[in-house]
Design an enzyme around this catalytic site. Structure first.
Site, PDB file in Angstrom:
ATOM      1  N   VAL A 283     -34.562   5.722 -30.416  1.00 36.71           N
ATOM      2  CA  VAL A 283     -34.601   6.032 -28.972  1.00 36.71           C
ATOM      3  C   VAL A 283     -34.496   7.548 -28.773  1.00 36.71           C
ATOM      4  CG1 VAL A 283     -33.694   3.822 -28.111  1.00 36.71           C
ATOM      5  CG2 VAL A 283     -32.114   5.662 -28.633  1.00 36.71           C
ATOM      6  N   ARG A 285     -36.921  10.659 -30.244  1.00 39.97           N
ATOM      7  CA  ARG A 285     -38.276  11.111 -29.964  1.00 39.97           C
ATOM      8  C   ARG A 285     -39.195  10.593 -31.068  1.00 39.97           C
ATOM      9  NH1 ARG A 285     -36.991  11.750 -25.632  1.00 39.97           N
ATOM     10  NH2 ARG A 285     -37.059  13.585 -24.302  1.00 39.97           N
ATOM     11  N   GLU A 314     -47.365   9.764 -26.120  1.00 39.49           N
ATOM     12  CA  GLU A 314     -46.991   8.743 -25.128  1.00 39.49           C
ATOM     13  C   GLU A 314     -47.948   8.769 -23.946  1.00 39.49           C
ATOM     14  OE1 GLU A 314     -42.812   9.160 -24.222  1.00 39.49           O
ATOM     15  OE2 GLU A 314     -42.236   8.593 -26.242  1.00 39.49           O
ATOM     16  N   HIS A 333     -40.604   4.008 -23.574  1.00 36.91           N
ATOM     17  CA  HIS A 333     -39.684   5.126 -23.269  1.00 36.91           C
ATOM     18  C   HIS A 333     -38.769   4.764 -22.085  1.00 36.91           C
ATOM     19  CE1 HIS A 333     -39.235   9.757 -23.700  1.00 36.91           C
ATOM     20  NE2 HIS A 333     -38.081   9.209 -23.346  1.00 36.91           N
TER      21      HIS A 333
HETATM   22  N1  LIG Z   1     -35.288   7.304 -25.114  1.00 32.15           N
HETATM   23  C1  LIG Z   1     -34.761   7.953 -24.097  1.00 32.15           C
HETATM   24  O1  LIG Z   1     -35.050   7.686 -22.949  1.00 32.15           O
HETATM   25  C2  LIG Z   1     -33.760   9.039 -24.360  1.00 32.15           C
HETATM   26  C3  LIG Z   1     -32.657   9.212 -23.498  1.00 32.15           C
HETATM   27  C4  LIG Z   1     -31.751  10.241 -23.764  1.00 32.15           C
HETATM   28  C5  LIG Z   1     -31.950  11.056 -24.860  1.00 32.15           C
HETATM   29  N2  LIG Z   1     -33.040  10.869 -25.654  1.00 32.15           N
HETATM   30  C6  LIG Z   1     -33.258  11.714 -26.846  1.00 32.15           C
HETATM   31  O2  LIG Z   1     -32.083  11.667 -27.608  1.00 32.15           O
HETATM   32  C7  LIG Z   1     -31.756  12.982 -28.031  1.00 32.15           C
HETATM   33  C8  LIG Z   1     -30.248  13.088 -28.142  1.00 32.15           C
HETATM   34  O3  LIG Z   1     -29.658  13.037 -26.861  1.00 32.15           O
HETATM   35  P1  LIG Z   1     -28.116  13.443 -26.688  1.00 32.15           P
HETATM   36  O4  LIG Z   1     -27.824  13.394 -25.247  1.00 32.15           O
HETATM   37  O5  LIG Z   1     -27.273  12.658 -27.612  1.00 32.15           O
HETATM   38  O6  LIG Z   1     -28.174  14.959 -27.175  1.00 32.15           O
HETATM   39  P2  LIG Z   1     -27.015  15.754 -27.893  1.00 32.15           P
HETATM   40  O7  LIG Z   1     -27.454  17.171 -27.895  1.00 32.15           O
HETATM   41  O8  LIG Z   1     -25.701  15.408 -27.293  1.00 32.15           O
HETATM   42  O9  LIG Z   1     -27.026  15.193 -29.386  1.00 32.15           O
HETATM   43  C9  LIG Z   1     -27.983  15.527 -30.342  1.00 32.15           C
HETATM   44  C10 LIG Z   1     -27.254  15.658 -31.661  1.00 32.15           C
HETATM   45  O10 LIG Z   1     -28.219  15.797 -32.696  1.00 32.15           O
HETATM   46  C11 LIG Z   1     -27.664  16.673 -33.651  1.00 32.15           C
HETATM   47  N3  LIG Z   1     -28.676  17.209 -34.550  1.00 32.15           N
HETATM   48  C12 LIG Z   1     -29.430  18.328 -34.409  1.00 32.15           C
HETATM   49  N4  LIG Z   1     -30.206  18.474 -35.499  1.00 32.15           N
HETATM   50  C13 LIG Z   1     -29.932  17.435 -36.339  1.00 32.15           C
HETATM   51  C14 LIG Z   1     -30.403  17.060 -37.609  1.00 32.15           C
HETATM   52  N5  LIG Z   1     -31.320  17.776 -38.263  1.00 32.15           N
HETATM   53  N6  LIG Z   1     -29.901  15.933 -38.173  1.00 32.15           N
HETATM   54  C15 LIG Z   1     -28.965  15.187 -37.526  1.00 32.15           C
HETATM   55  N7  LIG Z   1     -28.472  15.519 -36.320  1.00 32.15           N
HETATM   56  C16 LIG Z   1     -28.953  16.625 -35.731  1.00 32.15           C
HETATM   57  C17 LIG Z   1     -26.952  17.727 -32.824  1.00 32.15           C
HETATM   58  O11 LIG Z   1     -25.984  18.401 -33.595  1.00 32.15           O
HETATM   59  C18 LIG Z   1     -26.341  16.889 -31.734  1.00 32.15           C
HETATM   60  O12 LIG Z   1     -25.025  16.509 -32.046  1.00 32.15           O
HETATM   61  C19 LIG Z   1     -32.357  13.907 -26.960  1.00 32.15           C
HETATM   62  O13 LIG Z   1     -32.693  15.153 -27.493  1.00 32.15           O
HETATM   63  C20 LIG Z   1     -33.575  13.154 -26.494  1.00 32.15           C
HETATM   64  O14 LIG Z   1     -34.692  13.589 -27.208  1.00 32.15           O
HETATM   65  C21 LIG Z   1     -33.931   9.881 -25.438  1.00 32.15           C
HETATM   66  O1  LIG Z   2     -34.671  13.040 -23.051  1.00 35.96           O
HETATM   67  C1  LIG Z   2     -34.409  12.241 -22.170  1.00 35.96           C
HETATM   68  O2  LIG Z   2     -33.562  12.451 -21.276  1.00 35.96           O
HETATM   69  C2  LIG Z   2     -35.075  10.912 -22.194  1.00 35.96           C
HETATM   70  O3  LIG Z   2     -36.039  10.838 -23.159  1.00 35.96           O
HETATM   71  C3  LIG Z   2     -35.528  10.447 -20.858  1.00 35.96           C
HETATM   72  O4  LIG Z   2     -36.839  10.828 -20.580  1.00 35.96           O
HETATM   73  P1  LIG Z   2     -37.445  10.426 -19.166  1.00 35.96           P
HETATM   74  O5  LIG Z   2     -36.781  11.305 -18.170  1.00 35.96           O
HETATM   75  O6  LIG Z   2     -38.910  10.703 -19.272  1.00 35.96           O
HETATM   76  O7  LIG Z   2     -37.141   8.989 -18.939  1.00 35.96           O
END
Ligand SMILES: NC(=O)c1ccc[n+]([C@@H]2O[C@H](COP(=O)([O-])OP(=O)(O)OC[C@H]3O[C@@H](n4cnc5c(N)ncnc54)[C@H](O)[C@@H]3O)[C@@H](O)[C@H]2O)c1
Ligand SMILES: O=C(O)[C@H](O)COP(=O)(O)O
Length: 417
Positions: A283, A285, A314, A333
């Protein structure tokens, strides 16, 4: 006059703890910005509306919760234009002071170049900022802010939903029953309890996934080169190296941002180091997985199943082998897509963008130093002072003849040492 000014200024700078103010009286007006260049990229007719009032204009380029839109409207002209083509975006942007996007809009170098210097703030209504060209934003003096906290729980819950759905073949079994079949032995699943889950990226989402997985009776380990050990200890999770994590895991859940370092971090080489029959949830990227390599690993039986919310492109092509794979569960997503998260994200980003447009120091900026709120309060007067000194310096350097007098007022909230 210059000597007096520089003495006063150095006085101010050496008394760093003083709360200072500086007012200028000038016969010269500061130079105004030159007219904005018209974009040469207009290929389709779109409406450009310039506001006649002094409010800034915010372009909301993807669907944003109503509470956020209302907050923006109190301060700015709000233009909600969704599904703009890259060309349309480049055309519109020259009339915008800020833009708010989600993950579906690429804020490319071209967008910044087309803005003619007017764009000051990019608001990412979510966490991941891989769709914004940060280097170009910084070069164009544009602040990028995100909404880092409001969708954390939604994303973690979706990760757990995919984990359980994958392990119990929920999506495949649902499609089968709806197709008139009753295949109980085909969809025997695997249990989660007692299995090892490797959380890759122990940030906000990763640590919430870890907490929930422990509640399901899983043994949770994590890999994150930057996570503090005490945060992991507090959740009862052991931090391990990348190779240890992928070698020990029955399930791998990805939660790191997409960066040049994490791009295709799961690839042929790393799949070969995993336990045969590992199951993968993504979940984060799509780009953190080499998707062709994942198809090969699924076909070779290294990866038993995958559950994916995100894709390199996407939406992914309809004939994507990965999406169509029988042992892959997919969602479009949806990680951040709960009513609660979208409302929270909308408010979080609207407040950040309005604050940035007002010139306040932003606590969620991703291309300027992150400063804790209490330090920001302390720094604020110095930022104002630095701005005034900058204005003074510009006038002195450009001849200085217009500066009639300089009044320096300074005082301290603290007792002298
Ligand atoms: N699917 C969705 O809708 C959705 C929703 C929210 C976030 N996301 C994705 O999830 C990611 C994480 O979100 P978050 O709020 O936890 O961010 P965050 O910044 O709190 O956590 C990301 C973590 O990844 C770690 N990191 C960086 N490089 C790394 C590596 N090489 N190996 C392992 N860990 C590493 C960082 O140290 C950090 O602790 C976002 O960047 C976004 O792309 C997706
Ligand atoms: O990085 C994020 O916050 C999530 O991937 C959510 O993306 P969205 O705003 O397109 O739903």
């Amino acid at each position: 006059m210059a000597a007096t000014t520089s003495t006063a200024v150095s006085n101010l700078l050496s008394t760093k703890k003083n709360l200072s103010s500086l007012s200028l009286t000038s016969a010269n007006k500061l130079p105004t910005l030159s007219p904005l260049p018209t974009s040469s990229r207009r290929q389709r007719f779109i409406v450009l509306s310039a506001s006649l009032n002094s409010k800034p204009t915010v372009l909301v380029a993807e669907k944003l919760g109503e509470a956020g839109i209302n907050l923006l409207k109190d301060f700015a002209n709000v233009d909600c234009s969704y599904n703009l083509s890259p060309d349309e975006l480049c055309t519109k942007i020259s009339l915008c002071d800020a833009i708010i996007v989600r993950s579906g809009t690429k804020v490319s170098r071209e967008v910044f170049e087309s803005s003619g210097g007017r764009l000051k703030v990019v608001g990412r209504a979510g966490v991941g900022i891989d769709n914004v060209d940060l280097a170009a934003a910084t070069e164009h003096g544009c602040l990028v802010v995100n909404a880092p906290t409001a969708n954390t729980i939604a994303a973690a819950e979706h990760g757990i939903a995919l984990l359980a759905a994958m392990a119990r073949n929920v999506a495949q079994a649902d499609a089968s029953v709806k197709a008139g079949k009753w295949q109980r032995s085909k969809y025997v699943g695997v249990s989660l309890v007692g299995k090892t889950l490797a959380v890759m990226g122990f940030g906000k989402v990763g640590s919430e996934v870890a907490r929930r997985a422990k509640g399901l009776g899983m043994h949770v380990i994590a890999h994150d080169p930057y996570a503090p050990a005490d945060r992991a200890r507090a959740v009862g999770v052991e931090l391990v190296s990348f190779d240890e994590a992928i070698a020990a895991a029955d399930f791998i859940s990805l939660h790191m941002p997409l960066t040049p370092t994490t791009a295709k971090i799961l690839n042929d080489e790393t799949f070969a180091k995993m336990k045969k029959g590992v199951r993968i949830v993504n979940v984060a990227r799509g780009g953190v997985i080499d998707e062709d390599a994942l198809v090969r690993a699924l076909d070779a039986g290294i990866v038993a199943q995958a559950a994916l919310d995100v894709f390199t492109v996407e939406p992914p092509p309809q004939d994507s082998k990965l999406v169509q794979h029988e042992r892959v569960t997919v969602t479009p997503h949806l990680g951040a897509s709960t009513m609660e998260a979208q409302e929270g994200v909308a408010i979080e980003i609207a407040e950040a963008v309005v604050g940035a447009l007002k010139g306040e120091l932003a606590s969620t900026s991703v291309n300027a130093p992150m400063v804790p709120a209490e330090v920001l309060t302390e720094l604020k007067p110095f930022v104002e002072l630095a701005e005034k000194l900058g204005r003074l310096a510009v006038q002195l350097v450009s001849g200085g003849s217009g500066v009639k007098d300089v009044k320096v007022t300074y005082a301290s909230a603290r007792a002298p040492r």
